[in-house]
Design a protein around this motif. Structure first.
Motif, PDB file in Angstrom:
ATOM      1  N   UNK A  23     -23.276  15.831   5.452  1.00 21.55           N
ATOM      2  CA  UNK A  23     -21.882  15.171   5.279  1.00 21.55           C
ATOM      3  C   UNK A  23     -20.339  16.230   5.134  1.00 21.55           C
ATOM      4  N   UNK A  24     -19.327  16.261   5.709  1.00 18.21           N
ATOM      5  CA  UNK A  24     -18.321  16.751   5.566  1.00 18.21           C
ATOM      6  C   UNK A  24     -18.407  18.030   4.679  1.00 18.21           C
ATOM      7  N   UNK A  25     -18.158  18.549   5.146  1.00 16.09           N
ATOM      8  CA  UNK A  25     -18.180  20.123   4.090  1.00 16.09           C
ATOM      9  C   UNK A  25     -16.709  19.746   3.138  1.00 16.09           C
ATOM     10  N   UNK A  26     -15.842  19.808   3.660  1.00 12.29           N
ATOM     11  CA  UNK A  26     -14.927  19.260   2.818  1.00 12.29           C
ATOM     12  C   UNK A  26     -14.453  18.337   2.336  1.00 12.29           C
ATOM     13  N   UNK A  27     -14.735  17.553   2.009  1.00 12.57           N
ATOM     14  CA  UNK A  27     -14.128  15.484   1.583  1.00 12.57           C
ATOM     15  C   UNK A  27     -15.919  15.423   1.655  1.00 12.57           C
ATOM     16  N   UNK A  28     -17.218  15.907   1.638  1.00  4.68           N
ATOM     17  CA  UNK A  28     -17.902  15.505   1.223  1.00  4.68           C
ATOM     18  C   UNK A  28     -18.157  14.313   2.099  1.00  4.68           C
TER      19      UNK A  28
END
Length: 153
Positions: free
Chosen positions: A57-62
């Motif tokens: 998952x994208x670290x900032x937005x999940x």
């Protein structure tokens, strides 16, 4: 694995999906010929009953970027299924990163045969991860069961 490219990705690999990520996986499935039509309820059930789940998952937005799952007896056989990368993030190495993580998993790395099936155009990708397509007279056989029409599962 000779010829393997070094993957420089620093995302954590998740072993469970949030409710929102399960919905995102369901949405990703709707864009692929092999998984279109899967219901969200069935995807949730599948997630609960898969032996191992791997996701990025994208670290900032999940936001869910990549996913795969494995069914296994933990000794003789493991089957890698549903390897999928979000279309906006393909060719960035996420699929290779996920496969390398699966192959290095402490339980799965001890399983005698790790298997998968794929379309012919994906064979070179999986060969880079140590899979072979020359298996002699082995054939994939499939039986398709229709869902019960009376609503009883």
């Amino acid at each position: 694995m000779s010829g393997e490219t070094q993957i420089n990705i620093r995302y954590p690999v998740l072993n469970t999906l949030s409710a929102a990520q399960a919905e995102q996986l369901h949405s990703l499935y709707q864009s692929e010929w092999w998984s279109v039509g899967r219901s969200l309820a069935d995807v949730r059930t599948m997630l609960q009953h898969s032996d191992f789940v791997f996701a990025i998952a994208a670290p900032d937005t999940q936001e869910l970027l990549a996913f795969a799952r494995v069914l296994t007896d933990r000794v003789f056989k493991a089957l890698v299924l549903d390897v999928i990368v979000h279309p906006d993030h393909r060719s960035a190495g996420l699929g290779s990163f996920l496969m390398a993580h699966i192959m290095a998993h402490p339980i799965l790395s001890r399983v005698r045969h790790i298997e998968l099936y794929c379309r012919p155009e994906r064979v070179p990708f999986y060969q880079r991860h140590g899979f072979a397509s020359e298996l002699g007279e082995i054939h994939l056989l499939r039986r398709v069961n229709e869902p019960p029409s009376n609503g009883i599962a």
